[in-house]
Scaffold this motif. Sequence first.
Motif, mmCIF file in Angstrom:
data_model
loop_
_atom_site.group_PDB
_atom_site.id
_atom_site.type_symbol
_atom_site.label_atom_id
_atom_site.label_comp_id
_atom_site.label_asym_id
_atom_site.label_seq_id
_atom_site.Cartn_x
_atom_site.Cartn_y
_atom_site.Cartn_z
ATOM 1 N N MET A 8 2.512 -37.809 34.016
ATOM 2 C CA MET A 8 3.495 -38.138 33.002
ATOM 3 C C MET A 8 3.803 -39.623 33.061
ATOM 4 O O MET A 8 3.916 -40.196 34.134
ATOM 5 C CB MET A 8 4.767 -37.340 33.233
ATOM 6 N N LYS A 9 4.006 -40.246 31.923
ATOM 7 C CA LYS A 9 4.204 -41.682 31.876
ATOM 8 C C LYS A 9 5.675 -42.013 31.706
ATOM 9 O O LYS A 9 6.339 -41.528 30.809
ATOM 10 C CB LYS A 9 3.383 -42.291 30.734
ATOM 11 N N HIS A 10 6.155 -42.867 32.572
ATOM 12 C CA HIS A 10 7.514 -43.358 32.471
ATOM 13 C C HIS A 10 7.485 -44.643 31.674
ATOM 14 O O HIS A 10 6.562 -45.438 31.792
ATOM 15 C CB HIS A 10 8.064 -43.615 33.879
ATOM 16 N N PRO A 11 8.496 -44.914 30.805
ATOM 17 C CA PRO A 11 8.418 -46.078 29.925
ATOM 18 C C PRO A 11 8.251 -47.385 30.658
ATOM 19 O O PRO A 11 7.406 -48.195 30.316
ATOM 20 C CB PRO A 11 9.756 -46.030 29.162
ATOM 21 N N MET A 12 9.043 -47.613 31.698
ATOM 22 C CA MET A 12 8.945 -48.875 32.400
ATOM 23 C C MET A 12 7.692 -48.922 33.259
ATOM 24 O O MET A 12 7.062 -49.952 33.417
ATOM 25 C CB MET A 12 10.198 -49.095 33.260
ATOM 26 N N GLY A 13 7.310 -47.763 33.817
ATOM 27 C CA GLY A 13 6.100 -47.717 34.614
ATOM 28 C C GLY A 13 4.873 -47.992 33.774
ATOM 29 O O GLY A 13 3.933 -48.653 34.205
ATOM 30 N N MET B 286 12.622 -32.314 33.593
ATOM 31 C CA MET B 286 12.849 -33.706 33.214
ATOM 32 C C MET B 286 12.334 -34.001 31.807
ATOM 33 O O MET B 286 12.941 -34.759 31.050
ATOM 34 C CB MET B 286 12.160 -34.618 34.237
ATOM 35 N N LEU B 287 11.199 -33.379 31.439
ATOM 36 C CA LEU B 287 10.570 -33.656 30.150
ATOM 37 C C LEU B 287 9.687 -32.484 29.755
ATOM 38 O O LEU B 287 9.071 -31.841 30.610
ATOM 39 C CB LEU B 287 9.723 -34.938 30.237
ATOM 40 N N VAL B 288 9.627 -32.199 28.451
ATOM 41 C CA VAL B 288 8.781 -31.127 27.928
ATOM 42 C C VAL B 288 7.807 -31.713 26.915
ATOM 43 O O VAL B 288 8.203 -32.452 26.012
ATOM 44 C CB VAL B 288 9.624 -30.018 27.262
ATOM 45 N N LYS B 289 6.511 -31.391 27.064
ATOM 46 C CA LYS B 289 5.476 -31.869 26.148
ATOM 47 C C LYS B 289 4.775 -30.667 25.528
ATOM 48 O O LYS B 289 4.493 -29.677 26.211
ATOM 49 C CB LYS B 289 4.455 -32.727 26.899
ATOM 50 N N GLU B 290 4.465 -30.766 24.222
ATOM 51 C CA GLU B 290 3.796 -29.683 23.505
ATOM 52 C C GLU B 290 2.479 -30.164 22.908
ATOM 53 O O GLU B 290 2.378 -31.296 22.432
ATOM 54 C CB GLU B 290 4.682 -29.162 22.372
ATOM 55 N N LYS C 271 6.066 -28.525 31.178
ATOM 56 C CA LYS C 271 7.450 -28.839 31.531
ATOM 57 C C LYS C 271 7.435 -29.575 32.868
ATOM 58 O O LYS C 271 7.122 -28.989 33.906
ATOM 59 C CB LYS C 271 8.293 -27.560 31.618
ATOM 60 N N TRP C 272 7.776 -30.853 32.789
ATOM 61 C CA TRP C 272 7.691 -31.701 33.978
ATOM 62 C C TRP C 272 8.951 -31.576 34.821
ATOM 63 O O TRP C 272 10.059 -31.853 34.369
ATOM 64 C CB TRP C 272 7.455 -33.150 33.564
ATOM 65 N N LYS C 273 8.748 -31.171 36.084
ATOM 66 C CA LYS C 273 9.862 -31.035 37.024
ATOM 67 C C LYS C 273 10.329 -32.401 37.516
ATOM 68 O O LYS C 273 11.501 -32.596 37.826
ATOM 69 C CB LYS C 273 9.434 -30.159 38.203
ATOM 70 N N ASN C 274 9.395 -33.331 37.606
ATOM 71 C CA ASN C 274 9.676 -34.713 37.983
ATOM 72 C C ASN C 274 8.547 -35.566 37.421
ATOM 73 O O ASN C 274 7.806 -35.109 36.548
ATOM 74 C CB ASN C 274 9.804 -34.861 39.510
ATOM 75 N N LYS C 275 8.396 -36.786 37.908
ATOM 76 C CA LYS C 275 7.370 -37.671 37.366
ATOM 77 C C LYS C 275 5.961 -37.282 37.795
ATOM 78 O O LYS C 275 4.988 -37.852 37.301
ATOM 79 C CB LYS C 275 7.642 -39.119 37.784
#
Length: 406
Positions: free
Chosen positions: A1-6, A145-149, A162-166
């Motif tokens: 999963m990609k974090h915006p600042m990362g 933390m985040l859900v992607k479809e 469904k991302w539990k963390n990064k």
Amino acid sequence: MKHPMGTFALQLMAAALLLGTVTACQPNEKRLTVVDPKTHQNGQQQPAQTGGKPAEAKRQLTVVDAQPQSPGREVRVVRTHAIEDSSIQSWISEDEVKVEKTRLVKPGTATEEPQYAYEVSIVNLVTGQTREPAGEEGQQMDGYMLVKEFPSPDGRYRFIQKWKNKYTADNFVENHQTGEILHIPGENYLELGGWLNEETYILAAGSMEGRGEIRQISAADGKVTLLTLDDPDIDVFIHFGVSHGRIYYTDNHNVLKVFDPGQSKPVSLIRDVWEFQISPDSRYIAVSTVTQSGVFQGCELLIYDSAGSLQGTLIGKGDVISYVTWSPDSAKLAFDVYSENKPGMNGVYIFDTSSGQVSPLAPYYASIDPPPHAIYPLSWSPSGQRLGITVDDPKSLLVTQVIDFK
């Protein structure tokens, strides 16, 4: 999963690695164009060889003076919508987008990463109104933390992460007609995969050790079949794609390879591949290649057919080319170019497959030169008439500009 600042940090690191002597030669008063692939089929890709040697096909950047064009050849912009502090998660319809608003909770330090809070909402681009997700549009975060479809080609199913963390996610498949949701067992560390056909999803799950499993998932019953890949030259999947019954990836030597489920031996297609994206109709592969001359010199963007044959000539050039994204109808290709040299290509561009024109979009989403670069993947609307571009913003943490095309 990609974090915006990362993601932005990785882009800067890539720019530093590729910083060199490549000059894109794209002055503001000139336009980049490519040869029509229907009339120019030169430069076919030869079978790739391990080691990333430069391809034999010549790559040529053609720049022509801006002249009046026939109607319909230019990309025409109607207006731009600004959504502050937000990135696009998905499109609900042509007029509504689900966005994730990012808020800085605690600044980072020398020993700790910054902390962010996230809020999901739906924005109507026509009225500007914002509402909370409801019904099937809503996501039960349940502490995630985040859900992607990822909808299937015919829209009957959705693969859900469904991302539990990064770093780790749980996977599900939803039947859109019945509402039934199946949990897919197994650990997942990567956001890499795609629909093999209308009922089968392929997931490169990743692993804390090695490249991890390649899972073939049946959307009908949730059954998981592990696929075998006999390739000693791939340790970790970085670029991975699936389309119309075939699986594509790049190996340790930046060679683009393809294999079919049930056939463990891959076929090499293209060398020196930095990134690739398969068009939705599976006719083309957009390939960002690395030009090498002892050290990294820069990136070039070219179009190949599904068999690995070069189509036309060069459509983009710079130190880094990222977020290469096809429109849903495969008619347009959006991409971001970073060039250290100011005369080079910089910002987001659109390539039109029918006319061969490459048009800069920076004047429509930025007022500074050089323009800011995308920090999230570029996002097309269902019809391909709108494009979302998320960039850093000095007034807010980030801003998404949605461009309407005529």
